[in-house]
Design an enzyme around this catalytic site. Structure first.
Site, PDB file in Angstrom:
ATOM      1  CG  PHE A  13      -1.982  -1.018   1.287  1.00 11.37           C
ATOM      2  CD1 PHE A  13      -3.165  -1.224   0.370  1.00 11.37           C
ATOM      3  CD2 PHE A  13      -1.743  -2.167   2.082  1.00 11.37           C
ATOM      4  CE1 PHE A  13      -3.939  -2.195   0.422  1.00 11.37           C
ATOM      5  CE2 PHE A  13      -2.713  -3.387   2.052  1.00 11.37           C
ATOM      6  CZ  PHE A  13      -3.891  -3.318   1.178  1.00 11.37           C
ATOM      7  CB  CYS A  14       2.523   3.311   1.945  1.00 10.44           C
ATOM      8  SG  CYS A  14       3.647   4.732   2.065  1.00 10.44           S
ATOM      9  N   PRO A  15       5.153   2.011  -0.265  1.00  8.15           N
ATOM     10  CG  PRO A  15       6.758   1.722  -1.661  1.00  8.15           C
ATOM     11  CD  PRO A  15       6.653   1.416  -0.066  1.00  8.15           C
TER      12      PRO A  15
ATOM     13  CB  SER B 195       2.627   6.278  -1.784  1.00  6.29           C
ATOM     14  OG  SER B 195       2.884   6.156  -0.586  1.00  6.29           O
ATOM     15  CB  SER B 293       6.451   2.618   4.858  1.00  7.10           C
ATOM     16  OG  SER B 293       5.139   2.560   4.397  1.00  7.10           O
TER      17      SER B 293
END
Lengths: 76, 377
Positions: A13-15, B195, B293
């Site tokens: 989902f992130c990045p 994002s 992340s």
């Protein structure tokens, strides 16, 4: 010699898959293919949108079960 | 059982302390040994650099002595690793010593690399090192008006920084009474302004309300310092008077020099956190190549899962759980408000509107961090 690299961005989902592609394509050689695996259906649209704008080449895009495969060739 | 941890940042430190708590008896009986090798005798609270860069935190508040954070049973040496000889289960350090292990954990972190984009290092400010945060504060303090451009490289540590630095600078110039002379131009690499899609949606509304302009699908190609222009890979350009960069990052040089991973990112199994192809080598935090992340909380949650598994291997001979991809990020939203995003491999984030309570909790966490590093929180 050109090669195909796989970027396993499933569950990212992130990045996120496109950001993973942008980071990896910088390290690739011109002519290399990068196959992004994504569980985000948005990848089927946002990756081609970026590829077109930046000037790389879309090779193919298909869905296999819950996973989208988006293949890009580095062109510059 | 010898456990060797390379790296004394957030992931390595939480792992070491958590393991020391779990293996208290084994350490006392000599059945387990925990050794940490680090490049520094000081531990930095990296999220504090954002506050240093806007003059809201003194640099000495960023640091604690590493030994003051570690359980006394942990053997600690300031002696960074130069060579990994994984086939022989050993590493060699800068001082020339060799350390063997039964289980190795690599948690060497990442570094901002503005020099990888032509013109970026010499023409921008950022808040990724103490020296850069101090320089950013100097330039922000002296800024009298013009265009503040925020430009973002990938990959980068702390995914919330592009938004946070924009909001806190907006607050700062408002407090100084010069907001009417400052124009914000925010750029972002993908087709939305963050994002995380729900975070991007929320931030777009905030930007529109505050008059912050933005351009998406903007990846820095080079910076023309003479003309104060950032050129993008996509063929566009953005003028700046103050260029605030989130530079692209790489893993530490020693990782790439030892052939452990391209750009310093080690191929890692997303659940076991094992280095691919190795049964007794684990990777933590920014050092992994996982598509999640690069954030302190990632290292924290990975360290907790890994500590449980390594302790279980010592006690039972096998691991007991998977890492689920959990990440938790605070998001400073300006005006003394904040929110957060929490997600894992399967659950997308659903951030709530920002409020003051979360902001003040983040302020409290800036102090609570030290308890977190000790493995107490």
């Amino acid at each position: 010699m050109s090669e195909r690299q796989t970027i396993d961005a499933r569950g990212s989902f992130c990045p996120g898959p496109l950001m993973e592609l942008i980071a990896r394509i910088k390290q690739a050689e011109v002519g290399d293919e990068l196959e992004v695996l994504s569980t985000d259906e948005g990848s089927a649209n946002d990756i081609p949108e970026w590829v077109k704008k930046v000037g790389h080449e879309m090779v193919e895009s298909f869905q296999n079960g819950d996973v989208w495969h988006v293949v890009v060739r580095k062109s510059k | 059982m010898k456990i060797l941890i390379v790296g004394g940042g957030m992931g390595g430190t939480i792992l070491a302390n958590n393991l020391a708590h779990r293996l208290k008896h084994e350490l006392k009986q000599g059945k387990a040994q925990i050794t940490m090798l680090s490049a520094s005798d000081r531990h930095m609270y990296q999220p504090g650099l954002l506050y240093v860069s806007i003059g809201r935190m003194a640099t000495d508040a960023l640091y604690r002595e590493q030994t003051s954070l570690l359980e006394p049973e942990i053997e600690f040496h300031v002696d960074p690793v130069t060579t990994f000889t994984l086939d022989q289960n050993q590493v060699t350090t800068q001082s020339g010593k060799t350390y063997g292990y039964d289980m190795l954990v690599i948690a060497t972190g990442s570094r901002a690399m503005p020099e990888t984009i032509p013109g970026l290092a010499e023409n921008s400010v950022n808040c990724y090192t103490e020296a850069n945060a101090i320089e950013m504060w100097r330039q922000v303090r002296e800024f009298q008006g013009g265009t503040v451009t925020i430009a973002v490289g990938v990959p980068h540590k702390c995914p919330m920084i592009p938004l946070e630095v924009t909001f806190v600078l907006h607050d700062y110039f408002k407090e100084r009474g010069i907001l009417d002379k400052v124009k914000f131009q925010y750029t972002y690499p993908i087709g939305r302004i963050h994002s995380l899609a729900p975070v991007g949606e929320w931030a777009k509304g905030e930007f529109d309300r505050l008059g912050i302009q933005y351009e998406t699908l903007f990846n820095m190609k080079e910076v023309d310092g003479a003309n104060k222009v950032v050129h993008s890979e996509e063929g566009t350009q953005s003028h700046y008077d103050l260029l605030v960069a989130v530079p692209p990052h790489k893993g530490m040089a020693v990782i790439e020099e030892n052939g452990l991973g391209q750009s310093g990112w080690i191929p890692t199994d997303r659940h076991s956190l094992k280095m691919e192809g190795r049964d007794n080598v684990y990777v933590l935090g920014d050092t992994t190549n996982l598509p999640i992340s690069k954030a302190g909380s990632t290292a924290h949650f990975e360290a907790e899962a890994l500590a449980e598994n390594l302790a279980a291997i010592v006690k039972l001979g096998e691991p007991v759980r998977d890492y689920d991809g959990k990440v938790f990020c605070f998001i400073e939203a300006g005006s003394d408000r904040a929110t957060y995003a929490m997600f894992n491999y399967n659950q997308p984030p659903a951030p709530k509107p920002p409020n003051r309570a979360v902001h003040w909790f983040k302020m409290a966490y800036n102090q609570l961090y030290w308890a977190s590093a000790r493995g107490l929180l």
